[in-house]
Design a protein around this motif. Structure first.
Motif, mmCIF file in Angstrom:
data_model
loop_
_atom_site.group_PDB
_atom_site.id
_atom_site.type_symbol
_atom_site.label_atom_id
_atom_site.label_comp_id
_atom_site.label_asym_id
_atom_site.label_seq_id
_atom_site.Cartn_x
_atom_site.Cartn_y
_atom_site.Cartn_z
ATOM 1 N N LYS A 1 -10.084 5.630 -6.033
ATOM 2 C CA LYS A 1 -9.716 4.229 -6.197
ATOM 3 C C LYS A 1 -9.150 3.985 -7.599
ATOM 4 N N ASN B 1 0.850 -1.190 0.000
ATOM 5 C CA ASN B 1 0.000 0.000 0.000
ATOM 6 C C ASN B 1 0.889 1.244 0.000
ATOM 7 N N ASP C 1 -10.492 -5.919 -4.605
ATOM 8 C CA ASP C 1 -10.867 -4.833 -3.693
ATOM 9 C C ASP C 1 -10.107 -4.977 -2.386
ATOM 10 N N ASP C 2 -9.052 -5.760 -2.436
ATOM 11 C CA ASP C 2 -8.137 -6.013 -1.336
ATOM 12 C C ASP C 2 -8.908 -6.487 -0.105
ATOM 13 N N ASN D 1 -9.019 -2.051 -8.847
ATOM 14 C CA ASN D 1 -10.218 -2.510 -8.138
ATOM 15 C C ASN D 1 -11.018 -3.464 -9.011
ATOM 16 N N THR E 1 1.422 -1.921 5.101
ATOM 17 C CA THR E 1 0.223 -1.104 5.334
ATOM 18 C C THR E 1 0.552 0.077 6.236
ATOM 19 N N ASN F 1 -5.923 0.771 -2.639
ATOM 20 C CA ASN F 1 -6.464 1.462 -1.461
ATOM 21 C C ASN F 1 -6.064 2.932 -1.508
ATOM 22 N N ASP G 1 -11.479 -5.301 1.332
ATOM 23 C CA ASP G 1 -12.931 -5.184 1.214
ATOM 24 C C ASP G 1 -13.400 -6.369 0.362
#
Length: 425
Positions: A104, A68, A156-157, A130, A311, A100, A159
């Motif tokens: 997007k 990320n 959507d990683d 995405n 992250t 992310n 999600d």
């Protein structure tokens, strides 16, 4: 630039020079010579940099599948530049960045933008797009147009895709251009927890994330993969039963691959006994039994890739009540040192390199990297036994949400060469 690497042990199962200690001469971005005690003429040597180090090892350049970098939209956490420097510091010559961002990465224009601004980077930055518009899980993006712009994977990683119909259609559609769907199996309807559901969550009075929230969605994903006869990559696998399901799916011939976060290979939920939000991750830290199953799965090929799951989070979102703290750890700079300390005692170094490099590139259909004469030079140089300390002052990331500051690690990247560029880590 040209580079002469002296007395390096090659770790590359696809190379005839595997396990041999040799010199390597790189000219104009390609491996020109490999042999013992190479002599480069003075006229050439004036334009050549020489690199040597104690216990020097060399492998195909490492590649991470979940990074990320924040940009665009979250530059206060990380930028493309700072993320690239973090990857370089960690020995990675390539990363797949997650969508992310804000906005997007859900259209070909943004995919093109990322590729354009990273074109001459020593670290290859590959954008994952995405799967759904705005990452909301409702409407599928224009996958084919994004694929034509260079989008190699759709996700959507964290999600997770909850709609069975949408995921089925996406899998079928991806077959037309051999695209890759990646999904994190996590059924949020079963949990709004913050740590692994078990003894620790009960003792601390924290809402738990049950293993079944991963396993039920994984069952769904595998069933759709079989039904559509498409390929699927399962991200962030963390439980013993998930591993059994993936192992059985592979035995049945399903086109399924999977990865695991480095922190899920050695950390358990016992590290959360002091409510230390630096250890708050998604998927959550599980149990010793899960870790044993993960290590076995890495060894037998059930799990294909180890990811750093880099992250970045600002301190304001971590130094608050545990329930409200953000998930995530920065991982690119500490990743190999943690692997060397905790995994190398259990897994052969050559297999670790496959888990860090070769397998990810194969899954994403990137060009094969091989250390041999005439091949493009994309390499990581490292010492697998060097002990070192992770220090705040040495971090290249804009964020420092890691519990490993001040820890002694084992195994350190020393330099990388890629895209006709050489830089020390």
């Amino acid at each position: 630039m040209n580079l002469l690497i002296k007395s390096a042990k090659i770790i590359d199962l696809n190379s005839k020079f595997h396990s041999k200690i040799v010199d390597i001469y790189i000219k104009d971005g390609k491996i020109d010579k490999i042999g013992k005690s190479l002599n480069i003429s003075k006229s050439v040597n004036n334009k050549t940099q020489v690199f040597s180090a104690k216990n020097l090892h060399i492998s195909p350049g490492w590649f991470d599948m979940h990074a990320n970098f924040g940009e665009p939209g979250y530059e206060h956490k990380e930028t493309i530049n700072s993320g690239s420097l973090s990857a370089l510091s960690g020995g990675f010559t390539g990363v797949l960045i997650m969508p992310n961002t804000n906005p997007k990465l859900d259209n070909k224009g943004l995919i093109s933008y990322i590729k354009k601004i990273t074109k001459n980077n020593i670290v290859d930055i590959i954008p994952a797009g995405n799967l759904t518009k705005n990452g909301l899980g409702k409407n599928m993006v224009d996958m084919y147009d994004m694929h034509k712009e260079g989008c190699l994977a759709f996700t959507d990683d964290k999600d997770s895709i909850n709609s069975n119909k949408l995921l089925k259609i996406a899998m079928l559609y991806s077959k037309d251009f051999d695209g890759l769907i990646m999904n994190f199996p996590y059924d949020k309807s079963l949990s709004d927890g913050v740590i692994n559901e078990g003894i620790t969550s009960t003792k601390l009075g924290l809402r738990g994330i049950p293993s079944i929230s991963e396993e039920i969605m994984l069952d769904r994903d595998l069933a759709l993969c079989e039904y559509t006869k498409s390929k699927l990559h399962s991200s962030y696998i963390s439980t013993i039963n998930s591993i059994k399901k993936i192992r059985n799916a592979k035995r049945k011939g399903l086109n399924i691959t999977a990865d695991v976060c480095v922190y899920n290979t050695f950390l358990t939920d016992n590290y959360l006994n002091d409510f230390d939000s630096r250890f708050k991750t998604l998927p959550p830290l599980r149990t010793k039994n899960d870790i044993r199953a993960i290590i076995k799965a890495l060894k037998d090929g059930t799990i294909d890739v180890i990811t750093m799951d880099h992250t970045p989070q600002e301190q304001e979102s971590k130094k608050i009540e545990f329930d409200n703290a953000a998930f995530g750890i920065i991982g690119l700079e500490s990743g190999f040192g943690l692997i060397g300390k905790y995994l190398l005692p259990h897994i052969e170094l050559s297999q670790i390199i496959n888990l860090l490099s070769t397998n990810a590139r194969k899954i994403l259909k990137l060009p094969e990297i091989k250390i041999d004469k005439g091949e493009k030079a994309n390499i990581t140089m490292f010492d697998p036994t060097l002990e070192w300390e992770l220090k705040y002052d040495n971090l290249k990331s804009l964020s420092y949400n890691t519990p490993f500051l001040g820890h002694k690690l084992k195994g350190k990247p020393l330099a990388i060469y890629n895209n006709k560029q050489f830089k020390k880590c």
